[in-house]
Scaffold this active site. Structure first.
Site, short mmCIF file in Angstrom:
data_model
loop_
_atom_site.label_atom_id
_atom_site.label_comp_id
_atom_site.label_asym_id
_atom_site.label_seq_id
_atom_site.Cartn_x
_atom_site.Cartn_y
_atom_site.Cartn_z
N GLY A 222 -4.46 12.35 95.17
CA GLY A 222 -4.66 13.16 93.98
C GLY A 222 -4.10 14.56 94.04
N GLU A 263 -4.92 10.02 101.01
CA GLU A 263 -4.05 8.95 100.48
C GLU A 263 -3.12 9.51 99.40
OE1 GLU A 263 -7.08 6.54 98.81
OE2 GLU A 263 -7.92 5.97 100.74
N PRO A 264 -2.19 10.36 99.76
CA PRO A 264 -1.32 10.94 98.74
C PRO A 264 -0.28 9.96 98.21
CG PRO A 264 -0.64 11.66 100.92
CD PRO A 264 -1.87 10.83 101.13
N TYR A 306 0.14 8.86 79.23
CA TYR A 306 -0.74 9.95 79.70
C TYR A 306 -0.38 11.28 79.05
CZ TYR A 306 -0.99 6.67 83.68
OH TYR A 306 -1.10 5.57 84.49
N CYS A 332 11.41 -0.86 70.27
CA CYS A 332 11.15 -1.05 68.85
C CYS A 332 9.71 -0.67 68.50
CB CYS A 332 11.45 -2.49 68.47
SG CYS A 332 11.56 -2.66 66.71
N GLU A 333 9.34 0.52 68.87
CA GLU A 333 8.13 1.19 68.40
C GLU A 333 8.29 2.63 68.87
OE1 GLU A 333 4.25 0.66 70.59
OE2 GLU A 333 5.23 -1.18 71.21
N TYR A 360 5.07 6.44 90.00
CA TYR A 360 4.60 5.73 88.81
C TYR A 360 5.67 5.68 87.71
CZ TYR A 360 0.33 6.87 91.36
OH TYR A 360 -0.61 7.02 92.34
N1 LLP Z 1 -6.03 6.57 96.44
C1 LLP Z 1 -6.59 5.84 95.48
C2 LLP Z 1 -7.78 5.05 95.78
C3 LLP Z 1 -6.05 5.85 94.19
O1 LLP Z 1 -6.63 5.14 93.22
C4 LLP Z 1 -4.88 6.62 93.93
C5 LLP Z 1 -4.27 6.62 92.59
C6 LLP Z 1 -4.32 7.35 94.98
C7 LLP Z 1 -4.93 7.31 96.22
C8 LLP Z 1 -3.08 8.17 94.81
O2 LLP Z 1 -3.21 9.16 93.84
P1 LLP Z 1 -2.03 10.25 93.68
O3 LLP Z 1 -1.93 10.99 94.99
O4 LLP Z 1 -0.78 9.51 93.40
O5 LLP Z 1 -2.44 11.11 92.55
N2 LLP Z 1 -0.28 6.09 87.03
C9 LLP Z 1 -0.90 7.41 86.98
C10 LLP Z 1 -1.61 7.75 88.26
C11 LLP Z 1 -2.68 6.72 88.59
C12 LLP Z 1 -3.28 6.96 89.94
C13 LLP Z 1 -4.12 5.80 90.34
N3 LLP Z 1 -4.71 5.95 91.62
C14 LLP Z 1 0.15 8.44 86.64
O6 LLP Z 1 1.31 8.08 86.44
O7 LLP Z 1 -0.17 9.62 86.51
#
Ligand code: LLP
Length: 402
Positions: A222, A263-264, A306, A332-333, A360
């Site tokens: 996150g 968990e980045p 988002y 097409c939207e 993503y």
């Molecule tokens: N650990 C867990 C359990 C998670 O569910 C996630 C993301 C991460 C780590 C990694 O999070 P990050 O460091 O990437 O923020 N598709 C969305 C983001 C969804 C994240 C889902 N879980 C977007 O494009 O913003």
């Protein structure tokens, strides 16, 4: 928002491989990983790359070569990680809402597992008792993250076992003598405020004493990265300092040392990615000028899904007069990438590059409108290498029973 690949490099790569095209810069991934390991160098901290952000095998292998472990969100990601050469003890499977059979499969593959429901915890206890250490994903009831759709730790979120049900967890752990070695939380994506992590640790500190065999606390991912000019990223050095202070002021009951995991996803791979599109059509309409590119939300869904902001540049005309455009796709939207965006004059045939496209981006792409998915290219040691072929028409028919 450092920019490592130049406009000329990007244009040459697009000329060579065609558009739409995802391009990843290995050096940027390394730079981001080094920021983490440097900030936490005096601590016992391990980083698991959240590979849901980008699972191309070449990316997994590159990240493995840097020394990171990997966090998976499905059994197939676990299998991809194994395929990429990660050994099972470097693979974490943080499950949510899955059938117990998937947990059994993960156990048979020997990977680390975080369980996120009481029912799966009970099934796990019944079947494996104390024989296989396991982690528990908790829901800390903390609201955090850059958008409601990417907030996962709040009191209405489906993720994790609510921390207020700790008593139920404990009674299952005692009943089946389950070996809990890790407590996990992940509160959301794009968390700038390091105090969110502090709050999470404080929530965990309250229940840590109940788990006698604990070795790890896993604070999830996150970390925020800059998307817009002027944006900042999560202050990783401050985070490391606060985590250290917290642990120093709360010696673990029982005197046991706890390792910290993160968990980045975005932090490692967002900024390494460039999505290159070509302008098909310029359309004037009242006070709006549309720049229509050879892509759509089927390739980069974040703006529509988002309301995400992705910086865009016209790399074919960087000195052109600035004008206002709506950058749209060919789906097409309504599939607007950017509303009223100031860009250097855009002409048909120009390359428009979307930044922060590594995390993503390709990974959430689809074949909607029966469009083909883009190719992917990795730039490493100055060389651009194709790491995924562009879809071909036959891919649309694959799996259809004809
Ligand atoms: N650990 C867990 C359990 C998670 O569910 C996630 C993301 C991460 C780590 C990694 O999070 P990050 O460091 O990437 O923020 N598709 C969305 C983001 C969804 C994240 C889902 N879980 C977007 O494009 O913003």
């Amino acid at each position: 928002m450092s920019k490592i690949l130049s406009n000329t490099e990007l244009a040459n790569i697009a000329d060579e491989f065609g558009t739409p095209l995802y391009v990843y810069d290995a050096d940027k991934i390394k730079e981001q990983y080094n920021k983490l390991t440097t900030a936490f160098k005096n601590t016992d901290t391990v980083f698991f790359y959240a590979c849901k952000a980008l699972t191309n095998i070449n990316i997994l292998q590159y990240i493995k070569s840097l020394g990171a472990n990997v966090d998976c969100s499905s059994i197939n990601e676990v299998k991809l990680a194994l395929h990429a050469g990660f050994s099972p003890e470097r693979i974490l499977y943080t499950s949510n809402g899955i059938a117990f059979s998937e947990i059994e499969e993960a156990k048979d593959l020997g990977v680390i597992i975080n369980i996120d429901s009481l029912s799966n915890l009970e099934k796990f206890g019944k079947k494996y008792g104390h024989s296989y250490p396991v982690g528990i994903r908790l829901r800390p009831n903390i609201m955090a993250g850059g958008h409601l759709k990417i907030s996962t730790g709040h009191a209405k979120s489906k993720f994790g076992i609510p921390v207020d049900q700790a008593d139920k967890i404990i009674s299952l752990v005692e009943k089946y003598n389950i070996h809990i070695n890790d407590l996990h939380i992940h509160t959301g994506s794009e968390i700038e405020d390091v105090d969110v992590f502090v709050k999470g640790i404080e929530v965990l500190f309250d229940i840590i004493p109940k788990f006698k065999e604990l070795e790890v606390i896993d604070l999830g991912g996150g970390f925020k990265v800059p998307y817009k000019k002027g944006d900042t990223e999560t202050d990783i050095n401050l985070l490391a300092q606060k985590v250290n202070e917290l642990f120093a002021s709360h010696p673990n009951p029982g005197g046991k040392h706890l390792q910290v995991w993160f968990e980045p996803g975005k932090f490692l791979v967002s900024e390494c990615g460039y999505f290159i599109t070509k302008v098909n059509v310029i359309k004037e309409s009242g006070d709006t000028t549309f720049a229509g590119v050879d892509s759509g939300f089927n390739h980069l869904i974040r703006p529509m899904f988002y309301d995400a902001y992705h910086r865009i540049e016209n790399i074919s005309n960087p000195n052109g007069e600035e004008k206002i455009y709506s950058v749209v796709g060919n789906i097409c939207e309504t599939d607007t990438f950017a509303w009223d965006r100031k860009l250097n004059e855009v002409r048909e045939g120009d390359y428009l590059v979307f930044y922060n496209a590594g995390a993503y981006g390709f990974q959430m792409s689809s074949n909607y409108n029966s469009r083909l998915k883009p190719a992917e290219v990795l730039v490493e040691n100055g060389k651009a290498k194709l790491i995924r072929q562009r879809d071909v028409f036959e891919d649309l028919l694959k799996n259809q029973v004809i």
